[in-house]
Design a protein around this motif. Structure first.
Motif, PDB file in Angstrom:
ATOM      1  N   VAL A  52      49.166  26.962  50.076  1.00 45.30           N
ATOM      2  CA  VAL A  52      48.675  28.316  50.313  1.00 45.30           C
ATOM      3  C   VAL A  52      48.585  29.012  48.963  1.00 45.30           C
ATOM      4  CG1 VAL A  52      49.140  30.526  51.426  1.00 45.30           C
ATOM      5  CG2 VAL A  52      49.726  28.385  52.601  1.00 45.30           C
ATOM      6  N   PRO A  53      47.365  29.260  48.475  1.00 43.50           N
ATOM      7  CA  PRO A  53      47.259  29.966  47.206  1.00 43.50           C
ATOM      8  C   PRO A  53      47.778  31.396  47.346  1.00 43.50           C
ATOM      9  CG  PRO A  53      45.084  29.282  48.017  1.00 43.50           C
ATOM     10  CD  PRO A  53      46.085  28.869  49.020  1.00 43.50           C
ATOM     11  N   ALA A  54      48.476  31.857  46.330  1.00 43.26           N
ATOM     12  CA  ALA A  54      48.949  33.239  46.258  1.00 43.26           C
ATOM     13  C   ALA A  54      48.341  33.829  44.993  1.00 43.26           C
ATOM     14  CB  ALA A  54      50.470  33.284  46.220  1.00 43.26           C
ATOM     15  N   LEU A  55      47.428  34.780  45.167  1.00 42.53           N
ATOM     16  CA  LEU A  55      46.661  35.302  44.043  1.00 42.53           C
ATOM     17  C   LEU A  55      47.113  36.710  43.663  1.00 42.53           C
ATOM     18  CD1 LEU A  55      43.118  34.189  45.257  1.00 42.53           C
ATOM     19  CD2 LEU A  55      44.689  32.958  43.754  1.00 42.53           C
ATOM     20  N   PRO A  56      47.323  36.963  42.360  1.00 49.49           N
ATOM     21  CA  PRO A  56      47.691  38.306  41.912  1.00 49.49           C
ATOM     22  C   PRO A  56      46.466  39.212  41.874  1.00 49.49           C
ATOM     23  CG  PRO A  56      47.528  36.838  40.025  1.00 49.49           C
ATOM     24  CD  PRO A  56      47.277  35.998  41.246  1.00 49.49           C
ATOM     25  N   VAL A  57      46.595  40.383  42.478  1.00 46.21           N
ATOM     26  CA  VAL A  57      45.488  41.334  42.534  1.00 46.21           C
ATOM     27  C   VAL A  57      45.989  42.725  42.175  1.00 46.21           C
ATOM     28  CG1 VAL A  57      44.231  39.976  44.254  1.00 46.21           C
ATOM     29  CG2 VAL A  57      45.798  41.755  45.014  1.00 46.21           C
ATOM     30  N   TRP A 115      48.920  39.217  46.423  1.00 44.45           N
ATOM     31  CA  TRP A 115      50.093  40.027  46.073  1.00 44.45           C
ATOM     32  C   TRP A 115      49.763  40.986  44.946  1.00 44.45           C
ATOM     33  CZ3 TRP A 115      52.220  39.373  41.170  1.00 44.45           C
ATOM     34  CH2 TRP A 115      51.866  38.201  40.490  1.00 44.45           C
ATOM     35  N   ALA A 116      50.423  42.126  44.980  1.00 47.49           N
ATOM     36  CA  ALA A 116      50.134  43.212  44.046  1.00 47.49           C
ATOM     37  C   ALA A 116      50.771  42.963  42.690  1.00 47.49           C
ATOM     38  CB  ALA A 116      50.627  44.537  44.619  1.00 47.49           C
ATOM     39  N   ALA A 117      49.919  42.763  41.700  1.00 46.13           N
ATOM     40  CA  ALA A 117      50.364  42.709  40.308  1.00 46.13           C
ATOM     41  C   ALA A 117      50.249  44.152  39.800  1.00 46.13           C
ATOM     42  CB  ALA A 117      49.503  41.750  39.502  1.00 46.13           C
ATOM     43  N   ASP A 118      51.245  44.954  40.150  1.00 50.34           N
ATOM     44  CA  ASP A 118      51.157  46.395  39.924  1.00 50.34           C
ATOM     45  C   ASP A 118      52.222  46.944  38.987  1.00 50.34           C
ATOM     46  OD1 ASP A 118      53.412  46.136  41.488  1.00 50.34           O
ATOM     47  OD2 ASP A 118      52.626  47.300  43.176  1.00 50.34           O
ATOM     48  N   GLY A 119      52.979  46.048  38.358  1.00 48.66           N
ATOM     49  CA  GLY A 119      54.008  46.488  37.426  1.00 48.66           C
ATOM     50  C   GLY A 119      55.272  46.981  38.083  1.00 48.66           C
ATOM     51  N   ALA A 125      55.535  40.879  38.186  1.00 48.80           N
ATOM     52  CA  ALA A 125      54.378  41.491  38.833  1.00 48.80           C
ATOM     53  C   ALA A 125      53.619  42.373  37.843  1.00 48.80           C
ATOM     54  CB  ALA A 125      54.832  42.317  40.038  1.00 48.80           C
ATOM     55  N   GLU A 126      53.606  41.938  36.587  1.00 55.65           N
ATOM     56  CA  GLU A 126      52.941  42.725  35.548  1.00 55.65           C
ATOM     57  C   GLU A 126      51.446  42.854  35.837  1.00 55.65           C
ATOM     58  OE1 GLU A 126      55.095  40.245  34.965  1.00 55.65           O
ATOM     59  OE2 GLU A 126      56.753  41.274  33.965  1.00 55.65           O
ATOM     60  N   ARG A 127      50.898  44.001  35.493  1.00 53.39           N
ATOM     61  CA  ARG A 127      49.496  44.318  35.782  1.00 53.39           C
ATOM     62  C   ARG A 127      48.522  43.314  35.170  1.00 53.39           C
ATOM     63  NH1 ARG A 127      50.140  49.109  38.102  1.00 53.39           N
ATOM     64  NH2 ARG A 127      51.487  50.687  37.244  1.00 53.39           N
ATOM     65  N   PRO A 173      37.195  40.727  43.041  1.00 54.47           N
ATOM     66  CA  PRO A 173      37.058  41.957  42.258  1.00 54.47           C
ATOM     67  C   PRO A 173      37.937  42.030  41.007  1.00 54.47           C
ATOM     68  CG  PRO A 173      37.100  42.482  44.585  1.00 54.47           C
ATOM     69  CD  PRO A 173      37.416  41.008  44.457  1.00 54.47           C
ATOM     70  N   ASP A 174      39.047  41.276  40.979  1.00 56.94           N
ATOM     71  CA  ASP A 174      39.912  41.265  39.797  1.00 56.94           C
ATOM     72  C   ASP A 174      39.524  40.190  38.792  1.00 56.94           C
ATOM     73  OD1 ASP A 174      42.074  43.311  40.051  1.00 56.94           O
ATOM     74  OD2 ASP A 174      42.334  42.311  41.982  1.00 56.94           O
TER      75      ASP A 174
END
Length: 129
Positions: free
Chosen positions: A15-20, A59-63, A68-70, A119-120
């Motif tokens: 299952v790929p888990a992609l940072p967005v 998953w949120a790469a939102d800092g 989870a760095e942006r 989009p990212d």
């Protein structure tokens, strides 16, 4: 022991888990462009999408925490095995999401594939063997 013995450990799926940067925007992309369905539990959207036997976690790469760095949003890639790769290619061309350097093509190893950018900027390669 044979690698096919009943007690041999086997991997059955990935299952790929992609940072967005924006989970809602990423889910909308997967649903509207690639035809996935968002999984929801107890009325809560989750950033998990599924189509047929393929599930993708976003998953949120939102800092908000270490790891989870942006700058991680848009740094991932995955390959998704599909049928009807030509029809999916036409759909993605219509949405303007085909990677400019990854048009539909036959690879020397036997796959027919093309690349899509979310989009990212995460790269998904859709392929038929």
């Amino acid at each position: 022991m044979s690698e096919h013995a009943p007690d041999h450990e086997r991997f059955l799926a990935a299952v790929p888990a992609l940072p967005v940067s924006d989970v809602a925007r990423a889910v909308a992309f997967w649903v509207q462009v690639l035809g996935f369905t968002e999984l929801v539990w107890d009325g809560e959207p989750t950033g998990i999408v599924r189509r047929d036997d393929v599930e993708v976690h976003l998953w949120a790469a939102d800092g908000s925490a270490p790891g989870a760095e942006r700058h991680l949003a848009g740094s991932a890639s995955c390959r998704l095995r599909v049928t009807q790769v030509e029809a999916l290619y036409a759909r993605c061309v219509g949405h303007g999401v085909v990677h400019p350097r990854a048009p539909l093509r036959d690879q020397p190893w036997g796959d027919r594939d093309f690349g899509v950018l979310d989009p990212d900027g995460n790269l998904m390669t859709l392929y038929r063997r």
